[in-house]
Design a protein around this motif. Structure first.
Motif, mmCIF file in Angstrom:
data_model
loop_
_atom_site.group_PDB
_atom_site.id
_atom_site.type_symbol
_atom_site.label_atom_id
_atom_site.label_comp_id
_atom_site.label_asym_id
_atom_site.label_seq_id
_atom_site.Cartn_x
_atom_site.Cartn_y
_atom_site.Cartn_z
ATOM 1 N N GLU A 186 0.820 -1.210 0.000
ATOM 2 C CA GLU A 186 0.000 0.000 0.000
ATOM 3 C C GLU A 186 0.854 1.261 0.000
ATOM 4 O O GLU A 186 0.560 2.224 -0.710
ATOM 5 N N ASP A 187 1.932 1.247 0.770
ATOM 6 C CA ASP A 187 2.816 2.408 0.829
ATOM 7 C C ASP A 187 3.432 2.703 -0.537
ATOM 8 O O ASP A 187 3.397 3.839 -1.016
ATOM 9 N N LEU A 188 3.985 1.676 -1.184
ATOM 10 C CA LEU A 188 4.636 1.891 -2.481
ATOM 11 C C LEU A 188 3.632 2.241 -3.566
ATOM 12 O O LEU A 188 3.933 3.036 -4.456
ATOM 13 N N THR A 189 2.439 1.681 -3.492
ATOM 14 C CA THR A 189 1.406 1.993 -4.482
ATOM 15 C C THR A 189 1.040 3.477 -4.426
ATOM 16 O O THR A 189 0.760 4.083 -5.460
ATOM 17 N N HIS A 190 1.090 4.066 -3.241
ATOM 18 C CA HIS A 190 0.759 5.488 -3.090
ATOM 19 C C HIS A 190 1.930 6.413 -3.425
ATOM 20 O O HIS A 190 1.732 7.601 -3.630
ATOM 21 N N ARG A 191 3.141 5.878 -3.500
ATOM 22 C CA ARG A 191 4.319 6.713 -3.740
ATOM 23 C C ARG A 191 4.685 6.875 -5.209
ATOM 24 O O ARG A 191 5.449 7.775 -5.545
ATOM 25 N N GLY A 202 16.916 0.265 0.604
ATOM 26 C CA GLY A 202 17.263 0.107 -0.809
ATOM 27 C C GLY A 202 16.138 0.564 -1.726
ATOM 28 O O GLY A 202 16.379 1.227 -2.746
ATOM 29 N N VAL A 203 14.911 0.235 -1.370
ATOM 30 C CA VAL A 203 13.752 0.653 -2.170
ATOM 31 C C VAL A 203 13.621 2.171 -2.145
ATOM 32 O O VAL A 203 13.403 2.804 -3.195
ATOM 33 N N ASP A 204 13.759 2.777 -0.973
ATOM 34 C CA ASP A 204 13.677 4.236 -0.872
ATOM 35 C C ASP A 204 14.760 4.903 -1.712
ATOM 36 O O ASP A 204 14.516 5.899 -2.402
ATOM 37 N N PHE A 205 15.965 4.339 -1.674
ATOM 38 C CA PHE A 205 17.067 4.873 -2.485
ATOM 39 C C PHE A 205 16.745 4.754 -3.975
ATOM 40 O O PHE A 205 16.932 5.697 -4.742
ATOM 41 N N GLU A 235 16.099 2.293 -15.764
ATOM 42 C CA GLU A 235 15.619 1.171 -14.959
ATOM 43 C C GLU A 235 16.582 0.914 -13.809
ATOM 44 O O GLU A 235 17.790 0.947 -13.986
ATOM 45 N N ILE A 236 16.021 0.655 -12.644
ATOM 46 C CA ILE A 236 16.806 0.291 -11.471
ATOM 47 C C ILE A 236 16.206 -1.009 -10.951
ATOM 48 O O ILE A 236 15.000 -1.121 -10.774
ATOM 49 N N GLU A 237 17.072 -2.018 -10.710
ATOM 50 C CA GLU A 237 16.576 -3.288 -10.204
ATOM 51 C C GLU A 237 17.241 -3.637 -8.888
ATOM 52 O O GLU A 237 18.458 -3.544 -8.757
ATOM 53 N N LEU A 238 16.418 -4.016 -7.922
ATOM 54 C CA LEU A 238 16.910 -4.522 -6.648
ATOM 55 C C LEU A 238 16.735 -6.020 -6.652
ATOM 56 O O LEU A 238 15.653 -6.519 -6.953
ATOM 57 N N SER A 239 17.784 -6.734 -6.320
ATOM 58 C CA SER A 239 17.731 -8.187 -6.215
ATOM 59 C C SER A 239 18.224 -8.538 -4.823
ATOM 60 O O SER A 239 19.416 -8.372 -4.535
ATOM 61 N N ASP A 240 17.307 -8.949 -3.944
ATOM 62 C CA ASP A 240 17.580 -9.088 -2.513
ATOM 63 C C ASP A 240 18.099 -7.756 -2.005
ATOM 64 O O ASP A 240 17.398 -6.766 -2.106
#
Length: 173
Positions: free
Chosen positions: A125-130, A151-154, A166-171
């Motif tokens: 829900e937080d990320l959907t609103h951001r 990492g997600v916030d960054f 594109e930015i990808e986070l893997s773990d």
């Protein structure tokens, strides 16, 4: 007689009731913090570091996501065994495991789209609103939640500075 009783008993009763209320108000935050810390320590020791715990009074709330009912039940049993625990509200979400745990931030014409996995409904829900567009699903198997959120916030902050990419986070990478 009643007048004398009220004169002597009423102030004593008010003093006892008042000081009890003050003592409870002062002890409650310490008790809640202690119960939360002990719950966190027990979850970590029992290999349930993926679970989150919060307390309200003596009641504990267990959240997170896992891929098996056995892990879900085991985490609940660990908290229920803590001395001083009232009830345990198990809000753990059962979800398919994702390894590695991936999240992509895609920027096209300044619009940020998130795709991939999130650890729980609150984060979803937080990320959907951001962001403008989110194609996210709750999965189990995420790494350390605090570091993953950092990492997600960054990634979202860097994506906001881009026109496309594109930015990808893997773990945690």
């Amino acid at each position: 007689m009643i007048k004398d009783l009220l004169f002597w008993v009423a102030p004593g009763a008010l003093t006892v009731i008042g000081t009890t209320g003050v003592a409870l108000a002062m002890a409650s935050p310490v008790m809640v913090a202690d119960l939360t810390a002990k719950g966190r320590a027990q979850l970590d020791a029992s290999d349930a570091s993926w679970a989150e715990v919060a307390a309200t009074g003596r009641d504990l709330f267990l959240t997170g996501s896992t891929d098996s009912e056995q892990k879900r039940s085991a985490a609940e049993r660990v908290l229920a065994a803590l001395p001083g625990t009232g009830t345990v509200d198990n809000r753990i979400f059962l979800a398919a495991a994702e390894t590695p745990f991936r999240l992509k931030a895609i920027v096209e014409d300044g619009v940020i789209t998130l795709r991939g996995s999130v650890p729980n409904q609150v984060v979803l829900e937080d990320l959907t609103h951001r962001v403008e567009v989110a194609n996210l699903a709750v999965h189990a198997g995420y790494p350390d939640l605090q570091h993953w959120r950092e990492g997600v916030d960054f990634a979202i902050a860097r994506a906001a500075e881009m026109e496309s990419g594109e930015i990808e986070l893997s773990d945690l990478t």
